[in-house]
Motif scaffolding. Structure first.
Motif: not given
Ligand code: DQA
Length: 162
Positions: A59-64, A68-70, A84-96, A116-120
């Motif tokens: 689902k995170i990958q499909e956000c590309i 605009d945000g996750i 999940i951390r790597d997916a958030i980092k990979a898509v480069q979409i601002p995430t809370v 946490a470290p890969v989220c806004a």
């Protein structure tokens, strides 16, 4: 603007599960409150829940190109999932990152969030209101990004030879 809200394992059990920690509100009720706020701020919102780590990664990958945000509550996977951390980092979409409970006031194994470290930023401990705060934070992040893009476009326009 579109925001995708991703809910991890056991969050479909809200309302039934450990009410002393998570309260009586069901996930659907949390989602309708978020929808209300999203409407006010003219944001489209999509909700997704899964108990499976791989489905959350998908689902995170499909956000590309779609979101605009996750906003994500990875639930127990927050403390364990490098995928999940790597997916958030990979898509480069601002995430809370969101938690209903205060993960730092609970068992020690919940004190570490691998995402946490890969989220806004992270919101933790305000009960279901954490999700509302996450929507407010996300709206702010997206409007700052838009303002930056608009001013860059204006500058580029101004630098064009007449
Ligand atoms: C949670 C906190 C996690 O530690 C736990 O595993 C959950 C919910 C929260 O929202 O407070 O399932 O993410």
């Amino acid at each position: 603007m579109k925001v995708v809200v991703i809910q991890g394992p056991n969050l479909n059990m809200l309302g039934l599960r450990e009410q002393n920690i998570y309260g009586p509100m069901k996930l659907e009720d949390i989602h309708s409150q978020m929808e209300g706020y999203a409407k006010q701020s003219e944001t489209e919102v999509e909700f997704f829940q899964s108990n499976l780590e791989g489905e959350i990664v998908d689902k995170i990958q499909e956000c590309i190109g779609d979101a605009d945000g996750i906003i994500i509550n990875p639930a127990a996977y927050s403390h364990t999932s490098i995928a999940i951390r790597d997916a958030i980092k990979a898509v480069q979409i601002p995430t809370v990152e969101v938690h209903i409970s205060n993960i730092y006031a609970r068992e020690e194994f919940r004190h570490t969030s691998l995402v946490a470290p890969v989220c806004a930023g992270q919101i933790s401990g305000f009960g279901p209101f954490s999700y509302h705060l996450a929507m407010v934070a996300m709206t702010q992040i997206l409007s700052e990004i838009k303002a930056l893009k608009d001013s860059q476009a204006q500058q580029a326009q101004a630098q064009k030879p007449a």
